[in-house]
Design a protein around this motif. Sequence first.
Motif, PDB file in Angstrom:
ATOM      1  N   ALA A 220       0.359 -24.098 -13.354  1.00 20.18           N
ATOM      2  CA  ALA A 220      -0.309 -25.355 -13.004  1.00 20.18           C
ATOM      3  C   ALA A 220      -0.426 -25.506 -11.494  1.00 20.18           C
ATOM      4  O   ALA A 220      -1.441 -25.980 -10.975  1.00 20.18           O
ATOM      5  N   ALA A 221       0.615 -25.081 -10.769  1.00 20.77           N
ATOM      6  CA  ALA A 221       0.575 -25.154  -9.302  1.00 20.77           C
ATOM      7  C   ALA A 221      -0.508 -24.240  -8.742  1.00 20.77           C
ATOM      8  O   ALA A 221      -1.250 -24.619  -7.821  1.00 20.77           O
ATOM      9  N   LYS A 222      -0.631 -23.033  -9.280  1.00 24.41           N
ATOM     10  CA  LYS A 222      -1.668 -22.111  -8.815  1.00 24.41           C
ATOM     11  C   LYS A 222      -3.063 -22.678  -9.061  1.00 24.41           C
ATOM     12  O   LYS A 222      -3.954 -22.565  -8.207  1.00 24.41           O
ATOM     13  N   TYR A 223      -3.246 -23.279 -10.225  1.00 26.10           N
ATOM     14  CA  TYR A 223      -4.548 -23.856 -10.544  1.00 26.10           C
ATOM     15  C   TYR A 223      -4.868 -25.007  -9.601  1.00 26.10           C
ATOM     16  O   TYR A 223      -5.998 -25.150  -9.139  1.00 26.10           O
ATOM     17  N   GLN A 224      -3.856 -25.819  -9.288  1.00 24.77           N
ATOM     18  CA  GLN A 224      -4.072 -26.938  -8.371  1.00 24.77           C
ATOM     19  C   GLN A 224      -4.388 -26.442  -6.960  1.00 24.77           C
ATOM     20  O   GLN A 224      -5.232 -27.022  -6.257  1.00 24.77           O
ATOM     21  N   ILE A 225      -3.739 -25.377  -6.537  1.00 20.00           N
ATOM     22  CA  ILE A 225      -4.029 -24.793  -5.222  1.00 20.00           C
ATOM     23  C   ILE A 225      -5.482 -24.337  -5.162  1.00 20.00           C
ATOM     24  O   ILE A 225      -6.189 -24.590  -4.179  1.00 20.00           O
ATOM     25  N   LEU A 226      -5.935 -23.654  -6.215  1.00 19.47           N
ATOM     26  CA  LEU A 226      -7.322 -23.208  -6.264  1.00 19.47           C
ATOM     27  C   LEU A 226      -8.273 -24.391  -6.165  1.00 19.47           C
ATOM     28  O   LEU A 226      -9.247 -24.364  -5.389  1.00 19.47           O
ATOM     29  N   LEU A 227      -8.008 -25.449  -6.923  1.00 12.89           N
ATOM     30  CA  LEU A 227      -8.884 -26.611  -6.901  1.00 12.89           C
ATOM     31  C   LEU A 227      -8.917 -27.273  -5.528  1.00 12.89           C
ATOM     32  O   LEU A 227      -9.981 -27.696  -5.054  1.00 12.89           O
ATOM     33  N   MET A 228      -7.767 -27.353  -4.862  1.00 13.85           N
ATOM     34  CA  MET A 228      -7.740 -27.969  -3.542  1.00 13.85           C
ATOM     35  C   MET A 228      -8.555 -27.163  -2.548  1.00 13.85           C
ATOM     36  O   MET A 228      -9.283 -27.722  -1.715  1.00 13.85           O
ATOM     37  N   PHE A 229      -8.476 -25.846  -2.619  1.00 16.30           N
ATOM     38  CA  PHE A 229      -9.288 -25.010  -1.737  1.00 16.30           C
ATOM     39  C   PHE A 229     -10.775 -25.219  -2.007  1.00 16.30           C
ATOM     40  O   PHE A 229     -11.585 -25.296  -1.080  1.00 16.30           O
ATOM     41  N   LEU A 230     -11.136 -25.307  -3.288  1.00 20.28           N
ATOM     42  CA  LEU A 230     -12.537 -25.536  -3.644  1.00 20.28           C
ATOM     43  C   LEU A 230     -13.017 -26.902  -3.153  1.00 20.28           C
ATOM     44  O   LEU A 230     -14.136 -27.038  -2.635  1.00 20.28           O
ATOM     45  N   ILE A 231     -12.171 -27.906  -3.298  1.00 19.38           N
ATOM     46  CA  ILE A 231     -12.537 -29.252  -2.864  1.00 19.38           C
ATOM     47  C   ILE A 231     -12.728 -29.310  -1.350  1.00 19.38           C
ATOM     48  O   ILE A 231     -13.690 -29.906  -0.851  1.00 19.38           O
ATOM     49  N   VAL A 232     -11.825 -28.671  -0.614  1.00 15.54           N
ATOM     50  CA  VAL A 232     -11.957 -28.651   0.844  1.00 15.54           C
ATOM     51  C   VAL A 232     -13.267 -27.974   1.256  1.00 15.54           C
ATOM     52  O   VAL A 232     -14.012 -28.481   2.106  1.00 15.54           O
ATOM     53  N   GLY A 233     -13.561 -26.832   0.640  1.00 17.55           N
ATOM     54  CA  GLY A 233     -14.801 -26.134   0.954  1.00 17.55           C
ATOM     55  C   GLY A 233     -16.023 -26.971   0.633  1.00 17.55           C
ATOM     56  O   GLY A 233     -16.974 -27.039   1.425  1.00 17.55           O
ATOM     57  N   GLY A 234     -16.020 -27.617  -0.537  1.00 19.83           N
ATOM     58  CA  GLY A 234     -17.146 -28.456  -0.922  1.00 19.83           C
ATOM     59  C   GLY A 234     -17.314 -29.660  -0.013  1.00 19.83           C
ATOM     60  O   GLY A 234     -18.434 -30.001   0.392  1.00 19.83           O
ATOM     61  N   ASN A 235     -16.207 -30.318   0.328  1.00 18.70           N
ATOM     62  CA  ASN A 235     -16.270 -31.486   1.204  1.00 18.70           C
ATOM     63  C   ASN A 235     -16.798 -31.126   2.589  1.00 18.70           C
ATOM     64  O   ASN A 235     -17.614 -31.846   3.167  1.00 18.70           O
ATOM     65  N   CYS A 236     -16.309 -30.028   3.132  1.00 16.99           N
ATOM     66  CA  CYS A 236     -16.746 -29.598   4.457  1.00 16.99           C
ATOM     67  C   CYS A 236     -18.229 -29.240   4.454  1.00 16.99           C
ATOM     68  O   CYS A 236     -18.994 -29.681   5.325  1.00 16.99           O
ATOM     69  N   LEU A 237     -18.648 -28.464   3.460  1.00 23.43           N
ATOM     70  CA  LEU A 237     -20.053 -28.069   3.368  1.00 23.43           C
ATOM     71  C   LEU A 237     -20.950 -29.285   3.159  1.00 23.43           C
ATOM     72  O   LEU A 237     -22.010 -29.418   3.797  1.00 23.43           O
ATOM     73  N   GLY A 238     -20.555 -30.201   2.269  1.00 30.54           N
ATOM     74  CA  GLY A 238     -21.363 -31.386   1.997  1.00 30.54           C
ATOM     75  C   GLY A 238     -21.475 -32.301   3.205  1.00 30.54           C
ATOM     76  O   GLY A 238     -22.574 -32.780   3.524  1.00 30.54           O
ATOM     77  N   ALA A 239     -20.352 -32.576   3.871  1.00 33.35           N
ATOM     78  CA  ALA A 239     -20.375 -33.452   5.047  1.00 33.35           C
ATOM     79  C   ALA A 239     -21.202 -32.840   6.171  1.00 33.35           C
ATOM     80  O   ALA A 239     -22.010 -33.524   6.819  1.00 33.35           O
ATOM     81  N   PHE A 240     -21.021 -31.560   6.403  1.00 39.89           N
ATOM     82  CA  PHE A 240     -21.774 -30.865   7.458  1.00 39.89           C
ATOM     83  C   PHE A 240     -23.272 -30.912   7.167  1.00 39.89           C
ATOM     84  O   PHE A 240     -24.083 -31.238   8.047  1.00 39.89           O
ATOM     85  N   ALA A 241     -23.667 -30.612   5.931  1.00 41.00           N
ATOM     86  CA  ALA A 241     -25.083 -30.617   5.572  1.00 41.00           C
ATOM     87  C   ALA A 241     -25.677 -32.017   5.688  1.00 41.00           C
ATOM     88  O   ALA A 241     -26.792 -32.184   6.211  1.00 41.00           O
ATOM     89  N   ALA A 242     -24.953 -33.036   5.228  1.00 40.28           N
ATOM     90  CA  ALA A 242     -25.470 -34.406   5.273  1.00 40.28           C
ATOM     91  C   ALA A 242     -25.701 -34.859   6.709  1.00 40.28           C
ATOM     92  O   ALA A 242     -26.731 -35.469   7.030  1.00 40.28           O
ATOM     93  N   VAL A 243     -24.745 -34.575   7.592  1.00 35.42           N
ATOM     94  CA  VAL A 243     -24.869 -35.000   8.986  1.00 35.42           C
ATOM     95  C   VAL A 243     -26.032 -34.301   9.675  1.00 35.42           C
ATOM     96  O   VAL A 243     -26.836 -34.928  10.385  1.00 35.42           O
ATOM     97  N   TYR A 244     -26.172 -33.006   9.463  1.00 35.46           N
ATOM     98  CA  TYR A 244     -27.232 -32.283  10.160  1.00 35.46           C
ATOM     99  C   TYR A 244     -28.610 -32.537   9.546  1.00 35.46           C
ATOM    100  O   TYR A 244     -29.621 -32.489  10.253  1.00 35.46           O
ATOM    101  N   PHE A 245     -28.670 -32.833   8.252  1.00 33.80           N
ATOM    102  CA  PHE A 245     -29.925 -33.313   7.676  1.00 33.80           C
ATOM    103  C   PHE A 245     -30.320 -34.631   8.334  1.00 33.80           C
ATOM    104  O   PHE A 245     -31.500 -34.875   8.627  1.00 33.80           O
ATOM    105  N   SER A 246     -29.332 -35.508   8.576  1.00 30.95           N
ATOM    106  CA  SER A 246     -29.593 -36.815   9.183  1.00 30.95           C
ATOM    107  C   SER A 246     -30.043 -36.671  10.632  1.00 30.95           C
ATOM    108  O   SER A 246     -30.911 -37.421  11.097  1.00 30.95           O
ATOM    109  N   ILE A 247     -29.438 -35.743  11.368  1.00 26.79           N
ATOM    110  CA  ILE A 247     -29.873 -35.504  12.753  1.00 26.79           C
ATOM    111  C   ILE A 247     -31.343 -35.105  12.764  1.00 26.79           C
ATOM    112  O   ILE A 247     -32.131 -35.591  13.586  1.00 26.79           O
ATOM    113  N   PHE A 248     -31.708 -34.222  11.875  1.00 29.77           N
ATOM    114  CA  PHE A 248     -33.101 -33.770  11.805  1.00 29.77           C
ATOM    115  C   PHE A 248     -34.038 -34.930  11.498  1.00 29.77           C
ATOM    116  O   PHE A 248     -35.140 -35.027  12.052  1.00 29.77           O
ATOM    117  N   ARG A 249     -33.595 -35.846  10.632  1.00 33.36           N
ATOM    118  CA  ARG A 249     -34.452 -36.958  10.230  1.00 33.36           C
ATOM    119  C   ARG A 249     -34.527 -38.030  11.312  1.00 33.36           C
ATOM    120  O   ARG A 249     -35.575 -38.652  11.504  1.00 33.36           O
TER     121      ARG A 249
END
Length: 265
Positions: A220-249
């Motif tokens: 269960a700990a290994k699965y949670q570690i995997l999910l946290m890594f995925l969440i961090v990657g998704g959050n970083c990618l989403g926030a970065f894309a949203a901000v730079y899309f907004s700069i362009f607009r």
Amino acid sequence: MTPINLTPADLAIASSLVLLCAVLSLILSLRVHRALLLAAVRMVVQLLLVGFVLRIVFQLSNPWVTLLVAAVMAGAATYEVGARQEHRLPAPWQFVTGGGATVLATVTITVLALTTALRPEPWYNSREALPLTGIILGNVMNAVSLSLDTFFNTIRRERAAIEARLALGSSRYGALRDVSAQAVRTALIPTINVMSAAGVITMPGIMTGQLLAGMDPVGAAKYQILLMFLIVGGNCLGAFAAVYFSIFRLTDHRDRLRLDLLRTR
């Protein structure tokens, strides 16, 4: 360990805590009792409805049905991204910017996880794909919403300084670099706090559910570690894309700041 089978009486006992909070709100004039009760009712209806829908989807095991459910989830997240922001882009661009960044990050991270670490058979199996999509989508939605809210509020507050940098010859991305960095950093702070506290201060929800279901604690700990890594990657990618899309607009081809394109709720 057998799975826990909750009865309506068990849920009724737990719901008394919400009622207690509502009573305290009335006594202390907190004025949150109505919102609290409505949110509780909405949560119960939504979760039970999702449970019945997922039972059918899992039985069908059809990739097109799975894709349809994921699309509905993405559509709801696209709306929620800008639902409570004080400043926002006009409706079409708000959905393209916030929703596009959320969907882009969620699809990228979910497909990566399903085709590498998890590897269900088939890789788009609804029993694995939909819960994972929901976890990633919910976290990315929050990160994108935080990043856009911070970005829009900050550029309005620091408009004079940004326009001064543009007048001195900075490009749109150079003039807005500090603002965009602050917005992405703000979006990632809750995730960093969760990672720092995981296991020592808090027991993450997914890991807790797996432990209650009888899964080995280390697994269960290994699965949670995997999910946290995925969440961090998704959050970083989403926030970065949203901000730079907004700069362009919010800037034009001549690197001028266009705050007239923002709308206030």
